[in-house]
Motif scaffolding. Sequence first.
Motif, PDB file in Angstrom:
ATOM      1  N   THR A 244      -2.219   9.204  -0.457  1.00 55.89           N
ATOM      2  CA  THR A 244      -3.296   8.253  -0.206  1.00 55.89           C
ATOM      3  C   THR A 244      -2.779   6.997   0.479  1.00 55.89           C
ATOM      4  O   THR A 244      -1.726   6.462   0.124  1.00 55.89           O
ATOM      5  CB  THR A 244      -3.977   7.852  -1.525  1.00 55.89           C
ATOM      6  N   ALA A 245      -3.536   6.525   1.477  1.00 58.28           N
ATOM      7  CA  ALA A 245      -3.320   5.223   2.101  1.00 58.28           C
ATOM      8  C   ALA A 245      -4.488   4.325   1.708  1.00 58.28           C
ATOM      9  O   ALA A 245      -5.649   4.681   1.929  1.00 58.28           O
ATOM     10  CB  ALA A 245      -3.237   5.349   3.618  1.00 58.28           C
ATOM     11  N   SER A 246      -4.201   3.161   1.101  1.00 64.34           N
ATOM     12  CA  SER A 246      -5.228   2.238   0.601  1.00 64.34           C
ATOM     13  C   SER A 246      -5.174   0.929   1.370  1.00 64.34           C
ATOM     14  O   SER A 246      -4.083   0.383   1.611  1.00 64.34           O
ATOM     15  CB  SER A 246      -5.023   1.946  -0.889  1.00 64.34           C
ATOM     16  N   SER A 247      -6.332   0.417   1.753  1.00 65.44           N
ATOM     17  CA  SER A 247      -6.398  -0.899   2.380  1.00 65.44           C
ATOM     18  C   SER A 247      -5.798  -1.942   1.439  1.00 65.44           C
ATOM     19  O   SER A 247      -6.088  -1.958   0.239  1.00 65.44           O
ATOM     20  CB  SER A 247      -7.847  -1.253   2.690  1.00 65.44           C
ATOM     21  N   VAL A 248      -4.933  -2.804   1.978  1.00 67.67           N
ATOM     22  CA  VAL A 248      -4.347  -3.864   1.155  1.00 67.67           C
ATOM     23  C   VAL A 248      -5.396  -4.900   0.786  1.00 67.67           C
ATOM     24  O   VAL A 248      -5.438  -5.393  -0.340  1.00 67.67           O
ATOM     25  CB  VAL A 248      -3.162  -4.520   1.895  1.00 67.67           C
ATOM     26  N   THR A 249      -6.292  -5.213   1.716  1.00 68.48           N
ATOM     27  CA  THR A 249      -7.321  -6.221   1.464  1.00 68.48           C
ATOM     28  C   THR A 249      -8.370  -5.728   0.473  1.00 68.48           C
ATOM     29  O   THR A 249      -8.814  -6.473  -0.402  1.00 68.48           O
ATOM     30  CB  THR A 249      -7.999  -6.622   2.779  1.00 68.48           C
TER      31      THR A 249
ATOM     32  N   THR B 252      -8.615  -2.480  -1.919  1.00 64.17           N
ATOM     33  CA  THR B 252      -7.952  -1.255  -2.384  1.00 64.17           C
ATOM     34  C   THR B 252      -8.927  -0.118  -2.675  1.00 64.17           C
ATOM     35  O   THR B 252      -8.495   1.013  -2.880  1.00 64.17           O
ATOM     36  CB  THR B 252      -7.129  -1.551  -3.641  1.00 64.17           C
ATOM     37  N   ALA B 253     -10.219  -0.409  -2.683  1.00 65.42           N
ATOM     38  CA  ALA B 253     -11.203   0.652  -2.900  1.00 65.42           C
ATOM     39  C   ALA B 253     -11.407   1.492  -1.654  1.00 65.42           C
ATOM     40  O   ALA B 253     -11.948   2.598  -1.727  1.00 65.42           O
ATOM     41  CB  ALA B 253     -12.532   0.047  -3.357  1.00 65.42           C
ATOM     42  N   LEU B 254     -10.963   0.988  -0.502  1.00 67.93           N
ATOM     43  CA  LEU B 254     -11.110   1.712   0.752  1.00 67.93           C
ATOM     44  C   LEU B 254      -9.845   2.518   1.009  1.00 67.93           C
ATOM     45  O   LEU B 254      -8.762   1.949   1.199  1.00 67.93           O
ATOM     46  CB  LEU B 254     -11.372   0.738   1.897  1.00 67.93           C
ATOM     47  N   ILE B 255      -9.966   3.841   1.001  1.00 63.06           N
ATOM     48  CA  ILE B 255      -8.795   4.710   1.071  1.00 63.06           C
ATOM     49  C   ILE B 255      -9.031   5.872   2.042  1.00 63.06           C
ATOM     50  O   ILE B 255     -10.169   6.157   2.429  1.00 63.06           O
ATOM     51  CB  ILE B 255      -8.432   5.284  -0.311  1.00 63.06           C
ATOM     52  N   ALA B 256      -7.933   6.519   2.417  1.00 60.65           N
ATOM     53  CA  ALA B 256      -7.961   7.801   3.105  1.00 60.65           C
ATOM     54  C   ALA B 256      -6.847   8.643   2.493  1.00 60.65           C
ATOM     55  O   ALA B 256      -5.798   8.108   2.118  1.00 60.65           O
ATOM     56  CB  ALA B 256      -7.739   7.636   4.604  1.00 60.65           C
ATOM     57  N   SER B 257      -7.063   9.947   2.351  1.00 63.45           N
ATOM     58  CA  SER B 257      -6.068  10.773   1.677  1.00 63.45           C
ATOM     59  C   SER B 257      -6.065  12.186   2.238  1.00 63.45           C
ATOM     60  O   SER B 257      -6.985  12.590   2.954  1.00 63.45           O
ATOM     61  CB  SER B 257      -6.338  10.812   0.167  1.00 63.45           C
ATOM     62  N   PHE B 258      -4.999  12.934   1.928  1.00 61.72           N
ATOM     63  CA  PHE B 258      -4.953  14.354   2.265  1.00 61.72           C
ATOM     64  C   PHE B 258      -4.278  15.112   1.133  1.00 61.72           C
ATOM     65  O   PHE B 258      -3.518  14.543   0.339  1.00 61.72           O
ATOM     66  CB  PHE B 258      -4.247  14.613   3.605  1.00 61.72           C
ATOM     67  N   THR B 259      -4.574  16.406   1.061  1.00 64.46           N
ATOM     68  CA  THR B 259      -4.004  17.269   0.032  1.00 64.46           C
ATOM     69  C   THR B 259      -2.694  17.861   0.532  1.00 64.46           C
ATOM     70  O   THR B 259      -2.598  18.325   1.671  1.00 64.46           O
ATOM     71  CB  THR B 259      -4.979  18.391  -0.333  1.00 64.46           C
ATOM     72  N   LEU B 260      -1.700  17.846  -0.321  1.00 63.57           N
ATOM     73  CA  LEU B 260      -0.359  18.315   0.012  1.00 63.57           C
ATOM     74  C   LEU B 260       0.058  19.433  -0.928  1.00 63.57           C
ATOM     75  O   LEU B 260      -0.002  19.282  -2.151  1.00 63.57           O
ATOM     76  CB  LEU B 260       0.636  17.153  -0.100  1.00 63.57           C
ATOM     77  N   GLY B 261       0.455  20.576  -0.354  1.00 64.69           N
ATOM     78  CA  GLY B 261       1.024  21.661  -1.137  1.00 64.69           C
ATOM     79  C   GLY B 261       2.533  21.640  -1.024  1.00 64.69           C
ATOM     80  O   GLY B 261       3.077  21.627   0.076  1.00 64.69           O
ATOM     81  N   VAL B 262       3.222  21.616  -2.153  1.00 63.18           N
ATOM     82  CA  VAL B 262       4.690  21.584  -2.177  1.00 63.18           C
ATOM     83  C   VAL B 262       5.186  22.860  -2.845  1.00 63.18           C
ATOM     84  O   VAL B 262       4.801  23.166  -3.978  1.00 63.18           O
ATOM     85  CB  VAL B 262       5.216  20.346  -2.937  1.00 63.18           C
ATOM     86  N   THR B 263       6.028  23.608  -2.131  1.00 58.79           N
ATOM     87  CA  THR B 263       6.529  24.869  -2.656  1.00 58.79           C
ATOM     88  C   THR B 263       8.008  24.779  -3.010  1.00 58.79           C
ATOM     89  O   THR B 263       8.762  24.036  -2.369  1.00 58.79           O
ATOM     90  CB  THR B 263       6.315  26.018  -1.649  1.00 58.79           C
ATOM     91  N   ASP B 264       8.408  25.537  -4.020  1.00 57.11           N
ATOM     92  CA  ASP B 264       9.821  25.672  -4.356  1.00 57.11           C
ATOM     93  C   ASP B 264      10.361  27.030  -3.924  1.00 57.11           C
ATOM     94  O   ASP B 264      11.421  27.469  -4.376  1.00 57.11           O
ATOM     95  CB  ASP B 264      10.046  25.462  -5.852  1.00 57.11           C
TER      96      ASP B 264
ATOM     97  N   ALA C 101      -3.814  -6.739   7.046  1.00 55.44           N
ATOM     98  CA  ALA C 101      -2.765  -6.650   6.027  1.00 55.44           C
ATOM     99  C   ALA C 101      -2.177  -5.255   5.923  1.00 55.44           C
ATOM    100  O   ALA C 101      -1.184  -5.054   5.216  1.00 55.44           O
ATOM    101  CB  ALA C 101      -3.315  -7.095   4.674  1.00 55.44           C
ATOM    102  N   GLY C 102      -2.780  -4.269   6.592  1.00 57.88           N
ATOM    103  CA  GLY C 102      -2.240  -2.926   6.578  1.00 57.88           C
ATOM    104  C   GLY C 102      -2.690  -2.105   5.385  1.00 57.88           C
ATOM    105  O   GLY C 102      -3.728  -2.375   4.765  1.00 57.88           O
ATOM    106  N   VAL C 103      -1.877  -1.077   5.051  1.00 55.78           N
ATOM    107  CA  VAL C 103      -2.200  -0.178   3.943  1.00 55.78           C
ATOM    108  C   VAL C 103      -1.002  -0.050   3.023  1.00 55.78           C
ATOM    109  O   VAL C 103       0.148  -0.307   3.413  1.00 55.78           O
ATOM    110  CB  VAL C 103      -2.595   1.231   4.447  1.00 55.78           C
ATOM    111  N   SER C 104      -1.259   0.357   1.797  1.00 55.03           N
ATOM    112  CA  SER C 104      -0.199   0.718   0.855  1.00 55.03           C
ATOM    113  C   SER C 104      -0.304   2.213   0.582  1.00 55.03           C
ATOM    114  O   SER C 104      -1.391   2.791   0.622  1.00 55.03           O
ATOM    115  CB  SER C 104      -0.323  -0.084  -0.441  1.00 55.03           C
ATOM    116  N   TRP C 105       0.839   2.852   0.279  1.00 55.18           N
ATOM    117  CA  TRP C 105       0.911   4.298   0.131  1.00 55.18           C
ATOM    118  C   TRP C 105       1.151   4.689  -1.315  1.00 55.18           C
ATOM    119  O   TRP C 105       1.876   4.014  -2.047  1.00 55.18           O
ATOM    120  CB  TRP C 105       2.035   4.857   1.002  1.00 55.18           C
TER     121      TRP C 105
END
Length: 278
Positions: free
Chosen positions: A127-132, A134-146, A87-91
């Motif tokens: 974060t990317a979460s398994s559709v089947t 949703t407790a199974l996830i993978a994520s990364f930290t993002l720094g956003v600058t102005d 079923a893929g992942v949701s973002w």
Amino acid sequence: MVDHQRDAAGGTVIQRLEWHDQRNSHDYRLGPLTFQVVDSASPAQSRSVTLTLTVTPGTITVSISPARAALSVTQNLTVSATTNDPAGVSWSISPSGSGGSFNPTSSQSGTNVTFTAPSSAGVYTVTASSVTNTALIASFTLGVTDLAGVYTYHNDLARDGANTHEYALTTANVNTASFGHLFSCPVDGAVYAQPLWVAKLSIGGATHNVVFVATEHDSLFAFDADASPCMQLWSVSLIDTNHGGLGGETTVPSGPTGNLVGQGGGDITPEVGSQGLR
């Protein structure tokens, strides 16, 4: 394929039903399946039933790319997830309501997704979460600058070298395990002038974060600050006829003896050209 035999009353008894289909497991999630049984009597009789087939791997895994990122506000980034979930992942991005967006909002394994950074600076989690599951996830930290750009030596006229708009680098993640050389860009001479950086500059109809590099060969290069491998956007000679030269200018030779500069130490060799950008 259906195997059958007639009973004593002349009826037909179905012994086995086999169903064959050429679709792969990823297609089964797209809709229900209809099974139909037809006997060999005359006239033939049939019965059908619609069932939903769910294909679920025994253990779902999810991984995400990139492992970390730093962006300017509203800058785009390509992200993808690898998973065995049919079923893929949701973002998603947190904190929720931060304004970042994904196109599309869900994806299959290995499919590229365009992420647009929030319009406010800060530290976020993608974060990317398994559709089947949703407790199974993978994520990364993002720094956003102005930060709009580094326009002069040591960042500002005070020459303090401080970047007060830094959100990606911290004392915790600047280490040999997660911080280091990403890519290199070739130039035509030594670089002594501090490279300058401008966020979201339009060049050739596309938007780039751009780093400008001046060399001792009196050349100026513009590179995409994020592209790996290196992407050169343009380069010019600062002493050609298009930039004030008369056509015969060259850089100044340098060396420990017999030259105009660098005598004794030879610290700037073999030529002297652009010493700074501002």
